[in-house]
Design an enzyme around this catalytic site. Structure first.
Site, PDB file in Angstrom:
ATOM      1  N   HIS A 173      -2.451   1.262  -0.149  1.00  0.00           N
ATOM      2  CA  HIS A 173      -3.117   2.548  -0.383  1.00  0.00           C
ATOM      3  C   HIS A 173      -3.383   2.731  -1.877  1.00  0.00           C
ATOM      4  O   HIS A 173      -4.482   3.157  -2.278  1.00  0.00           O
ATOM      5  CB  HIS A 173      -2.224   3.671   0.154  1.00  0.00           C
ATOM      6  CG  HIS A 173      -2.709   5.049  -0.140  1.00  0.00           C
ATOM      7  ND1 HIS A 173      -3.341   5.844   0.791  1.00  0.00           N
ATOM      8  CD2 HIS A 173      -2.651   5.808  -1.273  1.00  0.00           C
ATOM      9  CE1 HIS A 173      -3.647   7.012   0.255  1.00  0.00           C
ATOM     10  NE2 HIS A 173      -3.232   7.012  -1.003  1.00  0.00           N
ATOM     11  N   GLU A 174      -2.405   2.417  -2.709  1.00  0.00           N
ATOM     12  CA  GLU A 174      -2.573   2.589  -4.156  1.00  0.00           C
ATOM     13  C   GLU A 174      -3.562   1.580  -4.723  1.00  0.00           C
ATOM     14  O   GLU A 174      -4.328   1.903  -5.630  1.00  0.00           O
ATOM     15  CB  GLU A 174      -1.212   2.473  -4.861  1.00  0.00           C
ATOM     16  CG  GLU A 174      -0.196   3.526  -4.443  1.00  0.00           C
ATOM     17  CD  GLU A 174      -0.733   4.941  -4.543  1.00  0.00           C
ATOM     18  OE1 GLU A 174      -1.547   5.216  -5.455  1.00  0.00           O
ATOM     19  OE2 GLU A 174      -0.369   5.778  -3.702  1.00  0.00           O
ATOM     20  N   HIS A 177      -7.043   2.875  -4.481  1.00  0.00           N
ATOM     21  CA  HIS A 177      -7.447   3.780  -5.564  1.00  0.00           C
ATOM     22  C   HIS A 177      -7.895   2.990  -6.799  1.00  0.00           C
ATOM     23  O   HIS A 177      -8.797   3.408  -7.528  1.00  0.00           O
ATOM     24  CB  HIS A 177      -6.287   4.702  -5.943  1.00  0.00           C
ATOM     25  CG  HIS A 177      -6.021   5.788  -4.944  1.00  0.00           C
ATOM     26  ND1 HIS A 177      -7.009   6.622  -4.478  1.00  0.00           N
ATOM     27  CD2 HIS A 177      -4.878   6.175  -4.321  1.00  0.00           C
ATOM     28  CE1 HIS A 177      -6.488   7.488  -3.618  1.00  0.00           C
ATOM     29  NE2 HIS A 177      -5.213   7.229  -3.502  1.00  0.00           N
ATOM     30  N   GLU A 253      -8.063  10.491  -0.285  1.00  0.00           N
ATOM     31  CA  GLU A 253      -6.840  10.042   0.366  1.00  0.00           C
ATOM     32  C   GLU A 253      -7.140   9.453   1.743  1.00  0.00           C
ATOM     33  O   GLU A 253      -6.539   8.450   2.146  1.00  0.00           O
ATOM     34  CB  GLU A 253      -5.854  11.213   0.488  1.00  0.00           C
ATOM     35  CG  GLU A 253      -5.357  11.739  -0.856  1.00  0.00           C
ATOM     36  CD  GLU A 253      -4.728  10.644  -1.700  1.00  0.00           C
ATOM     37  OE1 GLU A 253      -3.936   9.842  -1.173  1.00  0.00           O
ATOM     38  OE2 GLU A 253      -5.041  10.594  -2.909  1.00  0.00           O
TER      39      GLU A 253
END
Length: 662
Positions: A173-174, A177, A253
């Site tokens: 997930h990070e 980003h 998100e």
């Protein structure tokens, strides 16, 4: 939408963000002007009317108010952005993080670092610095301006409570980003909000000054009024700023969650992490005094829910889990800190025992698909292959990559020539110039480095980056000088050696020297052609063979840019391929718009594939150049398919044009 489109959209979103905050500043100027006019009317004993602002203040005063408010906000924003100039490291250290790349103190920290390294190698990015926050909450963040200065932050609760699969989901997930250009936007939000907040802080300062300062009633009342007004203005601006921050953050998100599922090939990891946050006593709320400042950067909400959730930077856990797991029963997972460590040994053993796969040739179609669809969006195939590449690096070399002394030794040896005589000269050069302990470490590790597969060299370089960032300036300058001496020791340019050097410099220093850029018309075209020429000469010793490969690449570029590439540029001689000209060409190519870079990468692949396939060494060369162009290309598993690229681009006559200006 692919990586390049996301990067282009991120540029536009940055402009939109600045526009929204500019609108907020205009509103603040209007409110300040009305407040000032009301105070003047009160001091004169007159009735206040918004239509009489000119009579109360005069347009010169209104202009001065606007200039003062804009100046305060601009200075406050620039000050904060200056503090954030170090990128992700500044954010991590502000939250009390400790870097664990070179010093892991527990099994949980080693496992967390290993997961991040796997993800980095699988996605084709340098291994980021990993910071541990001593907080029992389950949370994480990615921060930085670009992939080269990005950091991954993980809380103690995150690495000890989540099992390996769940931790992989959070880290993926990070990384999303990082790929989607969210990090730079996040840091700019911090700077802009700080500028608005400064107004409120000035109000607090005036209120304190009025209390401890002058005792004259009217003067005191004036200071109280101005201070209270500035506080109201500051909080009004902060209100609008937080609304903008929340609106910008929430949708990203969902995108990062979906990207994590694609990367890890399962929804159970990230969904399980979110379920544990909902049932964990520590939740995701961070204890740091500065948690609110970076609230939009976290994996899950780092603050308590605000009124009506209008300032929430994250969607509700229930909504995120529902999208990831439509069959969820609505029950959160009850868990205690430390449960993840006990649940992960079997998963860790499976990863450690993964058999590496030798890299083979790949077709042009495979590489083109990787450029169009896998850069910034690696899937499960790249994730598996990345783990295999990491497994191909012997444990002793992995351990050495985490030590600043040994990491230098690894890089020195990786830049050695293939010719035995030249290699001996390079050893003697290092013996004279390198630190004795580094040279001894290189000799100790040389047998294992000599047998390292070609497709594992770039991952090993990426593993070394965090340790090399820990060098003090004097050590780094000696290290860099020695690298340049190694490159020049044989009086010729080996493109692979140069590409490794550029990967390192890109990761350690960021963008190429901006002085190398050229505003000359056609500079971009000439830079692209020069890089294609370097690749053509690297794969062929005969000029005619190199010319044929070069023309295939130029044909590919002309099809992508029919207006820019109007005619072919003659192939430079091999002696014209110098380090300085390569660096200049790469700097110009790196400065191009995101949407123009995939065409260049596919033209390079076409040049390599003119004989029907791209060898493992050529794939790694292409990935190294892509990295220097800010295009993190994941490792590409080889196959035995033959490409038809030559027939696609050699059936039409080639034009002629003037010589390259590089």
């Amino acid at each position: 939408m692919n990586f390049f489109e996301y990067q282009d959209r991120a540029r536009r979103n940055s402009g939109l963000l600045v526009g929204l905050f500019a609108l907020a500043v205009v509103l603040l100027i209007g409110i300040t002007t009305l407040l000032s006019a009301a105070m003047v009317a009160w001091s004169r004993g007159q009735a206040f009317s918004p239509t009489n602002i000119d009579g109360l203040l005069g347009w010169d005063t209104v202009a001065a108010i606007a200039l003062a408010i804009a100046a305060v906000i601009a200075l406050g924003s620039l000050y904060k952005l200056r503090q954030m100039a170090a990128g992700g490291r500044a954010v991590a250290e502000s939250l009390g993080g400790r870097k664990i790349n070179v010093a892991q103190h527990s099994a949980a920290e080693k496992r967390a670092l290993n997961v991040v390294e796997e993800m980095a190698i699988a996605s084709g990015t340098p291994v980021p610095d990993v910071y541990l926050l001593e907080d029992d909450a389950i949370n994480a963040f990615a921060a930085g301006y670009r992939p080269t200065d990005a950091v991954i932050g993980l809380t103690r609760g995150c690495i000890e409570t989540l099992n390996r699969e769940e931790l992989q989901g959070v880290v993926a997930h990070e990384f999303s980003h990082i790929f989607n250009g969210d990090m730079r936007l996040n840091i700019r939000i911090v700077g802009l909000l700080n500028g608005i907040l400064i107004i409120g802080l000035l109000g607090h300062w005036l209120l304190r000054g009025s209390y401890f300062g002058s005792r004259g009633n009217r003067s005191r009342m004036a200071f109280l009024g101005i201070g209270a007004g500035l506080i109201a203005i500051g909080y009004t601006g902060t209100f609008f700023g937080n609304l903008i921050k929340s609106a910008v953050s929430r949708q990203r998100e969902y995108l990062a969650d979906a990207s994590a599922v694609q990367f890890t090939r399962t929804n159970t990891g990230i969904a399980g992490a979110l379920k544990k946050i909902g049932g964990y006593s520590g939740g995701s709320q961070l204890a740091s005094n500065r948690a609110a400042e970076f609230s939009h950067m976290y994996f899950a909400s780092g603050l308590k829910r605000s009124f009506a959730n209008i300032f929430s930077t994250h969607p509700p856990l229930e909504d995120r889990i529902g999208r990831l797991d439509p069959h969820w029963n609505g029950q959160f997972s009850r868990v205690d800190q430390g449960a993840g460590i006990a649940a992960s040994p079997e998963q860790d053993a499976q990863v450690a025992g993964m058999a590496p796969t030798a890299g083979g040739p790949a077709s042009y179609e495979t590489i083109a698909d990787a450029v169009d669809n896998r850069i910034g969006h690696p899937d499960e195939r790249q994730a598996d292959y990345g783990r295999q590449l990491l497994a191909a690096v012997p444990p002793a070399l992995q351990q050495a990559a985490h030590d600043p002394f040994a990491a230098r030794a690894l890089v020195y040896r990786l830049l050695f020539c293939e010719d035995p005589d030249q290699r001996q000269q390079q050893r003697q050069l290092l013996q004279r110039n390198a630190h004795p302990a580094v040279f001894r470490e290189m000799q100790r590790l040389e047998p294992q480095l000599a047998s390292l597969p070609a497709n594992a060299r770039l991952p090993l370089i990426d593993l070394c980056v965090p340790a090399l960032k820990s060098l003090v300036p004097q050590q780094y300058q000696v290290f860099k000088r020695n690298l340049i001496k190694l490159l020049r020791s044989d009086n010729r340019v080996e493109l692979w050696e140069w590409a490794l050097y550029r990967v390192l410099m890109h990761a350690l220093e960021g963008r190429p020297d901006r002085q190398r850029l050229s505003d000359k018309r056609g500079a971009q075209r000439d830079a692209n052609a020069f890089l294609l020429a370097a690749i053509a000469h690297t794969g062929h010793h005969q000029y005619l063979d190199a010319k044929r490969a070069y023309e295939v690449g130029l044909k590919s570029l002309r099809q992508a840019f029919p207006r820019q590439q109007q005619a072919a540029t003659p192939l430079p001689a091999a002696s014209d391929i110098t380090l300085q000209r390569l660096d200049k060409a790469l700097a110009i190519a790196e400065s191009a718009t995101p949407l123009s870079k995939p065409a260049l990468l596919k033209a390079m692949a076409a040049t390599m594939a003119h004989d029907g396939k791209i060898e493992a060494r050529e794939i790694e060369l292409l990935r190294a150049i892509a990295d220097s162009l800010d295009c993190p290309m994941p490792p590409v598993p080889g196959n035995d398919r033959r490409s038809e690229i030559e027939s696609q681009w050699t059936d039409q006559p080639h034009g002629q044009s003037a010589h390259s200006s590089l």
